[in-house]
Each structure stands twice: as structure tokens, then as C-alpha cells.
Motif scaffolding. Structure first.
Motif, PDB file in Angstrom:
ATOM      1  N   LYS A 130     -22.899 -10.563 -39.638  1.00  0.00           N
ATOM      2  CA  LYS A 130     -23.534 -11.844 -39.930  1.00  0.00           C
ATOM      3  C   LYS A 130     -25.020 -11.678 -40.227  1.00  0.00           C
ATOM      4  O   LYS A 130     -25.606 -12.434 -40.978  1.00  0.00           O
ATOM      5  N   GLU A 131     -25.622 -10.665 -39.577  1.00  0.00           N
ATOM      6  CA  GLU A 131     -27.049 -10.471 -39.743  1.00  0.00           C
ATOM      7  C   GLU A 131     -27.392  -9.780 -41.059  1.00  0.00           C
ATOM      8  O   GLU A 131     -28.529  -9.765 -41.489  1.00  0.00           O
ATOM      9  N   LYS A 132     -26.386  -9.176 -41.709  1.00  0.00           N
ATOM     10  CA  LYS A 132     -26.646  -8.483 -42.964  1.00  0.00           C
ATOM     11  C   LYS A 132     -27.050  -9.463 -44.058  1.00  0.00           C
ATOM     12  O   LYS A 132     -26.639 -10.615 -44.068  1.00  0.00           O
ATOM     13  N   GLN A 133     -27.827  -8.982 -44.987  1.00  0.00           N
ATOM     14  CA  GLN A 133     -28.118  -9.762 -46.178  1.00  0.00           C
ATOM     15  C   GLN A 133     -26.892  -9.740 -47.090  1.00  0.00           C
ATOM     16  O   GLN A 133     -26.108  -8.799 -47.086  1.00  0.00           O
ATOM     17  N   SER A 134     -26.747 -10.804 -47.873  1.00  0.00           N
ATOM     18  CA  SER A 134     -25.649 -10.848 -48.831  1.00  0.00           C
ATOM     19  C   SER A 134     -25.749  -9.641 -49.758  1.00  0.00           C
ATOM     20  O   SER A 134     -26.820  -9.341 -50.289  1.00  0.00           O
ATOM     21  N   PRO A 135     -24.649  -8.900 -49.936  1.00  0.00           N
ATOM     22  CA  PRO A 135     -24.719  -7.661 -50.723  1.00  0.00           C
ATOM     23  C   PRO A 135     -24.942  -7.924 -52.215  1.00  0.00           C
ATOM     24  O   PRO A 135     -24.709  -9.025 -52.720  1.00  0.00           O
ATOM     25  N   ASN A 136     -25.379  -6.895 -52.901  1.00  0.00           N
ATOM     26  CA  ASN A 136     -25.539  -6.955 -54.357  1.00  0.00           C
ATOM     27  C   ASN A 136     -24.163  -6.783 -54.996  1.00  0.00           C
ATOM     28  O   ASN A 136     -23.570  -5.713 -54.944  1.00  0.00           O
ATOM     29  N   ARG A 137     -23.643  -7.860 -55.589  1.00  0.00           N
ATOM     30  CA  ARG A 137     -22.283  -7.841 -56.102  1.00  0.00           C
ATOM     31  C   ARG A 137     -22.215  -7.530 -57.593  1.00  0.00           C
ATOM     32  O   ARG A 137     -21.128  -7.543 -58.185  1.00  0.00           O
ATOM     33  N   SER A 138     -23.356  -7.258 -58.188  1.00  0.00           N
ATOM     34  CA  SER A 138     -23.374  -7.048 -59.639  1.00  0.00           C
ATOM     35  C   SER A 138     -22.578  -5.817 -60.051  1.00  0.00           C
ATOM     36  O   SER A 138     -22.069  -5.742 -61.177  1.00  0.00           O
ATOM     37  N   ALA A 139     -22.477  -4.854 -59.129  1.00  0.00           N
ATOM     38  CA  ALA A 139     -21.767  -3.614 -59.471  1.00  0.00           C
ATOM     39  C   ALA A 139     -20.274  -3.683 -59.167  1.00  0.00           C
ATOM     40  O   ALA A 139     -19.539  -2.726 -59.428  1.00  0.00           O
ATOM     41  N   TYR A 140     -19.800  -4.809 -58.619  1.00  0.00           N
ATOM     42  CA  TYR A 140     -18.384  -4.920 -58.286  1.00  0.00           C
ATOM     43  C   TYR A 140     -17.540  -4.939 -59.564  1.00  0.00           C
ATOM     44  O   TYR A 140     -17.959  -5.508 -60.586  1.00  0.00           O
ATOM     45  N   PRO A 141     -16.346  -4.368 -59.546  1.00  0.00           N
ATOM     46  CA  PRO A 141     -15.448  -4.438 -60.709  1.00  0.00           C
ATOM     47  C   PRO A 141     -15.128  -5.896 -61.059  1.00  0.00           C
ATOM     48  O   PRO A 141     -15.015  -6.740 -60.172  1.00  0.00           O
ATOM     49  N   LYS A 142     -14.976  -6.171 -62.343  1.00  0.00           N
ATOM     50  CA  LYS A 142     -14.751  -7.548 -62.792  1.00  0.00           C
ATOM     51  C   LYS A 142     -13.295  -7.839 -63.146  1.00  0.00           C
ATOM     52  O   LYS A 142     -12.962  -8.968 -63.501  1.00  0.00           O
ATOM     53  N   GLU A 143     -12.425  -6.839 -63.060  1.00  0.00           N
ATOM     54  CA  GLU A 143     -11.040  -7.084 -63.458  1.00  0.00           C
ATOM     55  C   GLU A 143     -10.341  -7.991 -62.444  1.00  0.00           C
ATOM     56  O   GLU A 143     -10.800  -8.168 -61.321  1.00  0.00           O
ATOM     57  N   LYS A 144      -9.218  -8.532 -62.883  1.00  0.00           N
ATOM     58  CA  LYS A 144      -8.471  -9.440 -62.029  1.00  0.00           C
ATOM     59  C   LYS A 144      -7.967  -8.718 -60.776  1.00  0.00           C
ATOM     60  O   LYS A 144      -7.594  -7.552 -60.829  1.00  0.00           O
ATOM     61  N   ALA A 145      -7.966  -9.466 -59.677  1.00  0.00           N
ATOM     62  CA  ALA A 145      -7.438  -8.910 -58.430  1.00  0.00           C
ATOM     63  C   ALA A 145      -5.920  -9.055 -58.409  1.00  0.00           C
ATOM     64  O   ALA A 145      -5.363  -9.967 -59.025  1.00  0.00           O
ATOM     65  N   ASN A 146      -5.266  -8.150 -57.707  1.00  0.00           N
ATOM     66  CA  ASN A 146      -3.818  -8.286 -57.570  1.00  0.00           C
ATOM     67  C   ASN A 146      -3.484  -9.039 -56.281  1.00  0.00           C
ATOM     68  O   ASN A 146      -4.356  -9.341 -55.457  1.00  0.00           O
ATOM     69  N   GLU A 147      -2.217  -9.315 -56.110  1.00  0.00           N
ATOM     70  CA  GLU A 147      -1.751 -10.103 -54.965  1.00  0.00           C
ATOM     71  C   GLU A 147      -2.129  -9.460 -53.634  1.00  0.00           C
ATOM     72  O   GLU A 147      -2.592 -10.128 -52.705  1.00  0.00           O
ATOM     73  N   SER A 148      -1.963  -8.152 -53.521  1.00  0.00           N
ATOM     74  CA  SER A 148      -2.246  -7.459 -52.262  1.00  0.00           C
ATOM     75  C   SER A 148      -3.721  -7.540 -51.908  1.00  0.00           C
ATOM     76  O   SER A 148      -4.086  -7.703 -50.731  1.00  0.00           O
ATOM     77  N   GLU A 149      -4.594  -7.426 -52.902  1.00  0.00           N
ATOM     78  CA  GLU A 149      -6.032  -7.506 -52.641  1.00  0.00           C
ATOM     79  C   GLU A 149      -6.417  -8.899 -52.161  1.00  0.00           C
ATOM     80  O   GLU A 149      -7.231  -9.055 -51.243  1.00  0.00           O
ATOM     81  N   ALA A 150      -5.820  -9.918 -52.767  1.00  0.00           N
ATOM     82  CA  ALA A 150      -6.113 -11.291 -52.349  1.00  0.00           C
ATOM     83  C   ALA A 150      -5.609 -11.548 -50.932  1.00  0.00           C
ATOM     84  O   ALA A 150      -6.286 -12.188 -50.118  1.00  0.00           O
ATOM     85  N   ILE A 151      -4.420 -11.041 -50.628  1.00  0.00           N
ATOM     86  CA  ILE A 151      -3.870 -11.214 -49.282  1.00  0.00           C
ATOM     87  C   ILE A 151      -4.755 -10.513 -48.255  1.00  0.00           C
ATOM     88  O   ILE A 151      -5.034 -11.044 -47.178  1.00  0.00           O
ATOM     89  N   ALA A 152      -5.227  -9.308 -48.595  1.00  0.00           N
ATOM     90  CA  ALA A 152      -6.100  -8.572 -47.676  1.00  0.00           C
ATOM     91  C   ALA A 152      -7.383  -9.346 -47.409  1.00  0.00           C
ATOM     92  O   ALA A 152      -7.847  -9.443 -46.260  1.00  0.00           O
ATOM     93  N   ALA A 153      -7.972  -9.921 -48.454  1.00  0.00           N
ATOM     94  CA  ALA A 153      -9.206 -10.692 -48.288  1.00  0.00           C
ATOM     95  C   ALA A 153      -8.967 -11.906 -47.400  1.00  0.00           C
ATOM     96  O   ALA A 153      -9.745 -12.193 -46.477  1.00  0.00           O
ATOM     97  N   PHE A 154      -7.881 -12.623 -47.670  1.00  0.00           N
ATOM     98  CA  PHE A 154      -7.567 -13.809 -46.877  1.00  0.00           C
ATOM     99  C   PHE A 154      -7.263 -13.442 -45.426  1.00  0.00           C
ATOM    100  O   PHE A 154      -7.723 -14.098 -44.484  1.00  0.00           O
ATOM    101  N   LEU A 155      -6.491 -12.376 -45.228  1.00  0.00           N
ATOM    102  CA  LEU A 155      -6.119 -11.960 -43.876  1.00  0.00           C
ATOM    103  C   LEU A 155      -7.353 -11.612 -43.049  1.00  0.00           C
ATOM    104  O   LEU A 155      -7.523 -12.094 -41.927  1.00  0.00           O
ATOM    105  N   LEU A 156      -8.240 -10.789 -43.598  1.00  0.00           N
ATOM    106  CA  LEU A 156      -9.407 -10.363 -42.828  1.00  0.00           C
ATOM    107  C   LEU A 156     -10.371 -11.519 -42.587  1.00  0.00           C
ATOM    108  O   LEU A 156     -11.026 -11.583 -41.544  1.00  0.00           O
ATOM    109  N   TYR A 157     -10.447 -12.434 -43.536  1.00  0.00           N
ATOM    110  CA  TYR A 157     -11.286 -13.615 -43.324  1.00  0.00           C
ATOM    111  C   TYR A 157     -10.713 -14.469 -42.192  1.00  0.00           C
ATOM    112  O   TYR A 157     -11.432 -14.891 -41.282  1.00  0.00           O
ATOM    113  N   SER A 158      -9.410 -14.711 -42.227  1.00  0.00           N
ATOM    114  CA  SER A 158      -8.789 -15.581 -41.222  1.00  0.00           C
ATOM    115  C   SER A 158      -8.811 -14.955 -39.835  1.00  0.00           C
ATOM    116  O   SER A 158      -8.850 -15.659 -38.827  1.00  0.00           O
ATOM    117  N   LEU A 159      -8.793 -13.631 -39.773  1.00  0.00           N
ATOM    118  CA  LEU A 159      -8.822 -12.955 -38.475  1.00  0.00           C
ATOM    119  C   LEU A 159     -10.211 -12.930 -37.857  1.00  0.00           C
ATOM    120  O   LEU A 159     -10.352 -12.944 -36.631  1.00  0.00           O
TER     121      LEU A 159
END
Length: 727
Positions: free
Chosen positions: A498-527
Motif C-alpha cells: 500500500k505504501e508503494k507508489q503506483s508503478p510505471n505501467r508504460s512498459a507493460y505489454p498491450k496485447e489482450k489478456a487471456n481468461e487465466s490472467e484475468a482470473i488470476a488478477a481477480f483472485l489475488l485482488y479478492s483475496l
């Protein structure tokens, strides 16, 4: 002539009143000669209680441990003693008579001199066989009174138990004040009454420090004629354990008693060795709160010896209760709020359950009923709707006679549930079993061991012994240690994110995410995400990993996506890395940044940013690189709006579904999909808080879907079984 007072070091109970485990046999062998060198102990508590069971959980042989641990004391002429629970032996539920009889023979052969036997209900019928079998095996029989404080637990009441124990042939009497709530003056009167009637009978006092009475109690029982006092030593004295031998020795010396001197060089060496055991690994399983004295224990009467497990259980239920409160639009409870509620609930239900002395295992039963009552009341359910079978056995008389009278509502509940009260001798309800275990050991080509000690251990701790023999226990323990170390290194990691600054996201890949990646993001957020308002008023350590406990290594959740229920297994490992299995695919993920409505993760090395927002229907929108995913977690509690139609107020079928009330393991499945169940039928059993918790159908239903398997570990609020109305 000065009265002599001798000391017994409660080394086993020091550990088990502090946390989950006891030292390994190599550690015990190392400290034993140093304890002997201290020169102030006439007795040592070496085993019994949960000692043998814990050794099996290590994946080690308890018979070897007891023999090696008692040997130095036997050679030095220091008496060793064990703790056993009469009808329950050295486990938490009743033991057949043939297994009980073998226990004393085995323990005597292993070097144990004294059997301290207590019945948690003070039913002398349960003590009779303990006294008989101990003496037949050549042991000293010490009958223990389970001390507690109530309107029915008077000096005459306890003396009636003493009279029967002496009649049966008990050599000694112990006042076992497991909760430390015995009032000093009353304890003094009780010891004086015993000594006046049976002047040659040795009396030993055992009292925990938790509520703060212990030092005064020791002075009173010493003045009244007690012969032995149970004491502890640093760094595990005081708190929820026992007074330190130094304090008690100095107090009694000043009063004019004849007490042994302490070799302080040896004391400091033993202290350092004990600390090294804590530093090695045992400290991971000791709750720091057990180091404190708490007057809150006086009202509830709960024993300090069970505070370690109580705090672990409390954390397991805490988040579940708060989930329900949040879903109902109510304020969350802090851990302290819940603790006070628990103590109040214990005080409320204790007399209604017949005043069972709050010692093992009945303190566990009462605590569990109280804790689950709180959960059920928060959910709008009735009290006593989740009592396990062992608690019912206590109520029905199968464990012995309760000291007090059951409340009318408890009697009515038993009758309405079709349960029958038992009036016979408790032991008669449990037939002999040794031949069954002997036959299986022969079939498996397992060695009976010296003095049939392996046969005994198998019969006493069947499930744990099987895991020990298969190697599963050792593997599980090693995983548990690794997880405990990882968890320790990750403390407050959530706040660091929480104390970290928001990361620099400009270097992140821009391609579409797949189902597993979206599920992983949602799961870790909800946990892992909690709103700021919640964080500011909650314990920093109340994340999901603390909630589910050290031993639950792999967990399962159900994510709903594209109208499909997707079962997911996950585990958290070192430095916050997650291993997530979705179908046959295994992905590795790690949280890089977490804030309200947003999460940055790396999935198999690929960094992604996801925004997460709640929808009105209870689902969540996950947005990654402009692509939307709608999903929800079916293991989480339904919001009130999901269960109730806002216009009609009619509760939907989902309200009948069964969720795990607390983190635990699926112990028994009594149904299969398509089965019809009646209201009150036990559908599934969850093993948690050392009890088998029955989950029953709330109305006549059909089993639509089962979401779990036997032995599966689940979190609180996990959807176990879907039930639908009968057409």
C-alpha cells in the motif's frame, strides 16, 4: 519443624499452553541433563496430554521420544509424570477400556512413574478404571480434580470426588486448576479438607497464571498442607502458562517453608536452550498474546492452557463473521470485540450446558459452541444449531454425569433432534478394539514394538499413526514449517504494498489478456484487498493466510465466468508468490501493487494492470487493456440482495446452500448429487477447531451440486453444497 514443599517442572505443559508443538526428541535429550543439574525439581511432567499426538504430527515416533526423554530423569531419581484424561486417554474423545489398560503398561515400561488422571466432568466412574489400571501397571496413581469456579463447584462437591478416588485406591490427589480460576481461599479450604481427612495422601497443585490468581493460590495451598507445586521456567513461564519457579521458591522461603535451592547457572543454561528451541521453529506456532495475563479469563473460566488454540480458532472465524456483517451493511468487529463477545457467550451458555468443568476436552466443546453461536446469530440462525457429535455426547451423558442441570431448551433441542440421553457407565458405551488393530498390523506387517507400544499408539491415535507410517505426516510438517517461515517473512507485506507508489505501467505489454490472467488478477485482488476504513480498524495480520492457519497449504475457490463455475486451487509461497491451478494449467503470479479498485500483477513473468469494480448484481468487472471480464467468487458469501428479492422479500434457493462456516477440512460427505435430504439431515461434516462440525439442510431439498471433495481444505464462506427446493 518447617513444612517441606517440592517442585515439579511442567515442561510439556509449558509448551502446549504456549502454542501448537513441543520440542523434538533431539532437543529434549539436550535439555534433560541441564534440568537435572538445576537441582530443584523432584518431579518432571514429561508426556501425555497431546505430547504423543504432536510427535506423530512431526512424523516422528512418540514411543522413542518418551523413552529417550524420561531416561535421564529415571537415572537421576527424579519422578516423571504424564497427564491423561481418564475416559478420553491421551486424545480428545473416548477410548475403549482395553486401549486404556494397555496405555499404563506401555507408559510404565517407557519410564513414566506417575499417571495424573483427570475426568473433565469430575465423574468418579471415569477415574475408577484409571486408578485401577495405573496401579496394576506399577504406576503411582494421582487422581486429579478438575477445578473450576461456579455455584455447584464447592468444597463438599470436590470432596465427594476425593472420597471415591481414595476408595478406588488413588495414591495421590492433584488439584488441576487448568483455567487458573480457582479462588485462592477456596483452594486452601479444599486442600485443608483433604489433609484433615486423609493426612497421609500427597496433594499436588497445578494452576495456570492466565487470570492472575496463581501466586496467591500457591501460597494458600502451601499453607493448607500441599506437598508439591507445579511450576514453569523462563522463557515460557507466566502469561497463560504457570508461575516461574524462582518467584514461587522465594515467596515460600520468605514464608518459612523448606524449599530446594536453584542452581542458577543451570537455570540460565536451560533458559537459553529453551529459547533456542523457540528460535529454531517452535516460535512460529506461539501466539504472542499467550505471554500476557488477562483478567478477562476470570468471568469466562476458559483455561489459559487452551488460549493458543483459542486465538487460532478466533482468527479463523473472525473474517467469516465480518464478511457477514459487511454483507448486511453492519460495522465489522475487531478481534478484541469478538474476544469479549466470546467470553460473554461462554458465560451465558455454560450454566445451560450443565456447568461442565472448563478443562480439556470440555473447555474445547464449550468454547466451540460459543464461537459458532456467535457466528450463527450474526447470520440470523439460532443458537446451538452447529453442535458437533462430541459435544452432544457430553450433553447426553455419554462422557459422564454433568455437575449441573441442563437448561430446558437444551433438553428440548435434544428431544426434537431425536437424541436419547445415556444413563449407563460411560466406559460401557465403547467396546474393546485392540484385536481389530492387532489384526491390521499383522496384515500390514507392522511391528508391534517393545511392550506393544506401537499397537497402543495405532489404537490411540489411528489417523495420525497412519499418516506417520505413510510419511504423509513428515511431508505435511515440513511444508507447514516452510509456510510458517514464509508467512513470518511476509508480515505486514500488505501494508508495504500500500505504501508503494503506483508503478510505471508504460512498459507493460498491450496485447489482450487471456481468461487465466484475468482470473488470476481477480483472485489475488479478492483475496488481499481491504478498504482503507477496514484496514485502519483491523489487525494487520488478519489477512487470508493468517485466517486459514499455518497448516492449510493448498486452498480451493470457485470463480464464476461466462456462466461456468471454474474450480481453482492456489497456494502462497515465499515472498508472496502464488501458484494457481486453473483446470490443467498452472500459473505463477505475484502482486506488484494493490490499491482500491486496481491491482498490478506479474503472471508467469508478464506484468499486467487490472482495474476491478463491483457490479450491482454482486459480480465484478475486471478491465485489462480495455478488455472486460465479468466474474464472481462463488465461495464468498452472497450479498443480502442476492438472497432476497427487493420487492417481494422472498428468499431465493441460494439461501439454503451450505457454506463452510470456518476454515477447515472436508471430513465427511453424506450425500451425492441428486439425493433428497430432509430438514435437519447432516449433509456434510467439516473438521475444524479440533471438532467435527455437522452442516445440516435447512429445509427439505435436493442436492444440486457438490463443490468439494473429501479431505479438501476450504476457507470460511466456501460454497460446499448447492441445494434446491424439491419440485
Amino acid at each position: 519443624m518447617k513444612k517441606e514443599i517440592k517442585f515439579s517442572l511442567i515442561y510439556r505443559d509449558m509448551w502446549q499452553s504456549s502454542g501448537k508443538y513441543v520440542p523434538r526428541v533431539d532437543q529434549l535429550k539436550k535439555i534433560a541433563p541441564v534440568i537435572v543439574e538445576m537441582g530443584c525439581f523432584s518431579r518432571i511432567e514429561t508426556n501425555g496430554g497431546a505430547f504423543e499426538q504432536v510427535n506423530l504430527l512431526y512424523g516422528e515416533n512418540p514411543n522413542t521420544a518418551v523413552r529417550e526423554w524420561t531416561k535421564p530423569f529415571n537415572e537421576a531419581g527424579i519422578q516423571t509424570h504424564m497427564l491423561e484424561r481418564a475416559l478420553n486417554g491421551i486424545r480428545m474423545f473416548p477410548v475403549p477400556a482395553d486401549v486404556r489398560k494397555l496405555m499404563y503398561k506401555v507408559k510404565k515400561a517407557q519410564g513414566v512413574d506417575i499417571a495424573r488422571s483427570f475426568c473433565g466432568l469430575n465423574d468418579h466412574r471415569n477415574l475408577e478404571l484409571s486408578i485401577k489400571y495405573a496401579k496394576e501397571a506399577g504406576m503411582i496413581s494421582q487422581a486429579a480434580l478438575s477445578i473450576t469456579h461456579s455455584e455447584v463447584h464447592t468444597v463438599p462437591y470436590f470432596m465427594s470426588v476425593v472420597d471415591k478416588a481414595i476408595e478406588y485406591g488413588a495414591d495421590e490427589i492433584c488439584l488441576k486448576d487448568m483455567a487458573g480460576v480457582g479462588r485462592p481461599a477456596t483452594l486452601g479450604k479444599l486442600v485443608r479438607a483433604i489433609k484433615e481427612k486423609y493426612p497421609k495422601t500427597i496433594v499436588q497443585y497445578h494452576g495456570h497464571s492466565g487470570p492472575g490468581f496463581s501466586v496467591s493460590s500457591m501460597m494458600e495451598v502451601a499453607r493448607a498442607g500441599a506437598d508439591y507445586l507445579d511450576v514453569a521456567m523462563e522463557p515460557l513461564s507466566w502469561g497463560m502458562v504457570h508461575p516461574d519457579v524462582i518467584t514461587i521458591q522465594e515467596m515460600l522461603k520468605d514464608e518459612g517453608f523448606l524449599v530446594p535451592e536453584i542452581n542458577m547457572n543451570a537455570y540460565m543454561e536451560a533458559r537459553a536452550l529453551t529459547q533456542s528451541f523457540i528460535d529454531d521453529f517452535l516460535g512460529y506456532f506461539i501466539d504472542p498474546k499467550n505471554r500476557f495475563v488477562s483478567s478477562l479469563l476470570i468471568g469466562s473460566g476458559l483455561p489459559g492452557g487452551m488460549m493458543g488454540s483459542l486465538m487460532a480458532d478466533l482468527k479463523g472465524v473472525h473474517n467469516v463473521i465480518n464478511s457477514v456483517l459487511v454483507a448486511n451493511g453492519e460495522h465489522e468487529l475487531s478481534e478484541d470485540d469478538l474476544l469479549v463477545k466470546l467470553f460473554d457467550e461462554v458465560k451465558f451458555i455454560w450454566p445451560k450446558l450443565g456447568y461442565p468443568p472448563l478443562v480439556t476436552p470440555f473447555s474445547q466443546y464449550v468454547k466451540n459452541v460459543a464461537l459458532l453461536n456467535i457466528l450463527q446469530l450474526v447470520k440470523g440462525e439460532e443458537r446451538y444449531s452447529m453442535m458437533d457429535n462430541n459435544t452432544w455426547d457430553m450433553i447426553l451423558g455419554k462422557s459422564g454425569t454433568l455437575p449441573g442441570t441442563l437448561a430446558p431448551e437444551i433438553i428440548a433441542l435434544a428431544k426434537n433432534s431425536g437424541k436419547e440421553f445415556y444413563t449407563g457407565v460411560p466406559q460401557d458405551a465403547y467396546p474393546d478394539v485392540l484385536e481389530k488393530y492387532r489384526k491390521e498390523m499383522i496384515e500390514n506387517n507392522w511391528d508391534f514394538g517393545r511392550d506393544n507400544e506401537e499397537l497402543f499408539e495405532f489404537a490411540m491415535h489411528e489417523a495420525q499413526y497412519r499418516d506417520y507410517k505413510s510419511g504423509a505426516a513428515k511431508t505435511r510438517f515440513e511444508e507447514e514449517i516452510e509456510n510458517a517461515k514464509n508467512q513470518n517473512s511476509e508480515k505486514k507485506s500488505f501494508f508495504k504494498m500500500k505504501e508503494k507508489q503506483s508503478p510505471n505501467r508504460s512498459a507493460y505489454p498491450k496485447e489482450k489478456a487471456n481468461e487465466s490472467e484475468a482470473i488470476a488478477a481477480f483472485l489475488l485482488y479478492s483475496l488481499n484487498y481491504k478498504p482503507k476504513s477496514v484496514i485502519e480498524h483491523s489487525n494487520p495480520e488478519n489477512n487470508v493466510w493468517n485466517t486459514i492457519g499455518f497448516w492449510r497449504n493448498i486452498l480451493n475457490v470457485v470463480v464464476r465466468y461466462n456462466s461456468k463455475d471454474i474450480e481453482i486451487s492456489y497456494a502462497c509461497s515465499k515472498n508472496g508468490n502464488y501458484e494457481i491451478q486453473i483446470g490443467g494449467e498452472i500459473i505463477n503470479a505475484k502482486i506488484e501493487y494493490l490499491n482500491e479498485g486496481e491491482i498490478d500483477i506479474s503472471v508467469n513473468g508478464k506484468k499486467l494492470f487490472a482495474s476491478v469494480s463491483a457490479e450491482k448484481d454482486g459480480s465484478f468487472k475486471v478491465l485489462i487493456n480495455g478488455q472486460e471480464f465479468l466474474m464472481s467468487r462463488n465461495d464468498m458469501l452472497f450479498e443480502k440482495s442476492d438472497l432476497e428479492d427487493s420487492e417481494t422479500g422472498i428468499v431465493s434457493a441460494a439461501a439454503n446452500n451450505l457454506y463452510s462456516p470456518i476454515p477447515g477440512k472436508i471430513f465427511k460427505l453424506n450425500v451425492k448429487e441428486g439425493d433428497k435430504v430432509k430438514k435437519g439431515d447432516v449433509v456434510i461434516v467439516v473438521d475444524a477447531m479440533k471438532m467435527e462440525n455437522n452442516l445440516v439442510a435447512k429445509k427439505d431439498s435436493v442436492v444440486k451440486k457438490i463443490h468439494v471433495n473429501l479431505n479438501q481444505m476450504v476457507t470460511g464462506n466456501f460454497l460446499l453444497v448447492e441445494l434446491e427446493d424439491i419440485a
